[in-house]
Design a protein around this motif. Sequence first.
Motif, mmCIF file in Angstrom:
data_model
loop_
_atom_site.group_PDB
_atom_site.id
_atom_site.type_symbol
_atom_site.label_atom_id
_atom_site.label_comp_id
_atom_site.label_asym_id
_atom_site.label_seq_id
_atom_site.Cartn_x
_atom_site.Cartn_y
_atom_site.Cartn_z
ATOM 1 N N ARG A 118 11.356 36.016 42.814
ATOM 2 C CA ARG A 118 12.632 36.684 42.526
ATOM 3 C C ARG A 118 13.648 35.732 41.904
ATOM 4 O O ARG A 118 14.754 36.157 41.532
ATOM 5 N N GLY A 119 13.277 34.456 41.839
ATOM 6 C CA GLY A 119 14.258 33.474 41.387
ATOM 7 C C GLY A 119 14.131 33.143 39.913
ATOM 8 O O GLY A 119 13.176 33.531 39.250
ATOM 9 N N HIS A 148 9.849 34.349 47.681
ATOM 10 C CA HIS A 148 11.048 34.564 46.870
ATOM 11 C C HIS A 148 11.068 33.783 45.565
ATOM 12 O O HIS A 148 11.959 34.010 44.735
ATOM 13 N N THR A 189 25.010 39.985 46.712
ATOM 14 C CA THR A 189 24.384 41.237 47.127
ATOM 15 C C THR A 189 24.202 41.255 48.640
ATOM 16 O O THR A 189 24.385 40.230 49.308
ATOM 17 N N GLY A 213 19.477 35.964 39.706
ATOM 18 C CA GLY A 213 20.384 36.324 40.806
ATOM 19 C C GLY A 213 21.460 37.275 40.333
ATOM 20 O O GLY A 213 21.281 37.998 39.349
ATOM 21 N N THR A 214 22.580 37.304 41.041
ATOM 22 C CA THR A 214 23.699 38.152 40.643
ATOM 23 C C THR A 214 25.012 37.425 40.863
ATOM 24 O O THR A 214 25.238 36.916 41.969
ATOM 25 N N ASP A 226 18.005 40.711 45.456
ATOM 26 C CA ASP A 226 18.350 40.375 44.066
ATOM 27 C C ASP A 226 17.086 40.384 43.210
ATOM 28 O O ASP A 226 15.969 40.464 43.735
ATOM 29 N N CYS A 227 17.271 40.347 41.908
ATOM 30 C CA CYS A 227 16.121 40.159 41.032
ATOM 31 C C CYS A 227 16.615 39.729 39.655
ATOM 32 O O CYS A 227 17.765 40.008 39.301
ATOM 33 N N ASN A 234 22.309 40.212 36.298
ATOM 34 C CA ASN A 234 23.479 39.759 35.538
ATOM 35 C C ASN A 234 23.514 40.362 34.143
ATOM 36 O O ASN A 234 24.584 40.640 33.601
#
Length: 370
Positions: A286-287, A283, A69, A64-65, A11-12, A16
Motif C-alpha cells: 500500500r506504500g 503494507h 485517513t 498515502g493521503t 490508504d492506497c 492524492n
Amino acid sequence: MKIGILTGGGDCPGLNAVVRGVTKSALRFGWEVIGFRDGYRGLVEKDFVELGDRDVSGIIIRGGTILGTSNTANPFAYTLPPLGSAEKSRDLSKLAFKNFKDLGLGALVAIGGDGTLTMAQQLYKRGMPVIGVPKTIDNDLSATDVTFGFDSALKVATEAVDRVHTTAESHNRVMIVETMGRYAGWIALRAGIAGGGDIILLPEIPYRAEDIVAAVLERKRHGKKFSIIVAAEGARPEKGELTVTKVVKGSPDPLRLGGVSYKIAELLEGKTGLESRVVVLGHVQRGGEPTPFDRWLATGFGVKAAELLAKKQFGQMVSFRDFGFTSVSIAEAVGKLRRVSPKSQEVRTAQAVGTSFGNSRIAKRGENGH
Ligand code: F6P
C-alpha cells in the motif's frame, strides 16, 4: 459553491491524485475546497484544511493521503480515541450535519472503500449532498472494472515474486509470497501470473493440502527443486478457516487477515522435505508512489467527481467501465464484492501455463474448458 473532501478507510496509492483532480477542477469552476483530516473524524470534529492550487501541486506522485485517513471514524458510531477504549460509540451524525452547514458546504466528496462509501450513502439518505470515489488495492468493488491503488500494489507484489525466484532456485527452497486482498484474490492471481508463480492460492479456490504437496513434488520429479507459491492472505483450506491476525474494534470489517503462509510452509517442509520460507508483503503493497496507470485513473476519477458535483448528481459514485469514466448510485455500489471466478479465463490462463491452484478439482474443471 464550497465543497469538502475526505479520504477514509485504508490508504492506497492514488488518493492524492484524486484529491488533486477534484480540487483543481473545483477551483476552475470557481468553488472553494476544504479537506477534512482523518476521514470522517475531520467532519465530526470540524478539523479541516483549506485546499488551494498550491496545496495540491506536486502531490500526484505521492503515496498515502495528505489529508490523513481513519478506518474506524464513523459519524453514526463514533468512538473518541484512544482506539479500543472501553467507551461506547455514539451517533454523532447530527454534529456532522451541523458542521457541514456551519462551514457553508454545498457538497462532500468521500473517497474510500466499502465502509467509507456505506457511511457516505447513509449521510446522503439523510440529506447530505455526497459524491463517492471508490478506492482499494484489493480491486474488489463490483461497481467499477478497476480501482486505483490496485496496479501499484500489483507492481510491488510482482516485483517480490520476481525477487524470490533467484533465492528459491539457489537454495532449492519453496518460497511463499503472501499478498493482501482480503476476501478477493486479485493481487495474488495477477502477481502469480505475471511473476510466473508455480502455485497460486486464492480465497475463491479453497486449497487441499495434499494437492499443494503433489504440485511441489511433481515439479521436483521434473528436476525443478524449487517452487514459488503466491498466496492471498484470504486463502484457506477447503475444510478450514481464514487465518486472522487481529481484530480491529470499530472498523467496518474488524477482521485483519494474514499468516496463512506459515501454515503452508510448515505443511510443505513436513511433506516434501524441502525447506520453505515465507515473505508476508503486508503494507509494503500500500506504500510508495502510485504507478502511472493509478495516477491516470485517480485523476480521471477526481475530475469526473467534480463534473458530477457541477451537475448536482449527488448520491453517485464515479466508476470506470469499458474503458470510460462513468457513475453509478452509491446505494447500488456498496456491499457487492467482485471476486475471482474459479471458472474465469484468467484462472484458465494460469492453468494453461502449468500453474496449480492447490485444488485438483479446479484443475480438472479447467482442463475440461469451463
Ligand atoms: O482493503 C485494503 C487492505 O489493505 C486489505 O488488503 C488488508 O486486508 C487490509 O486492508 C489491512 O488493513 P489495515 O491497514 O487496517 O491493517
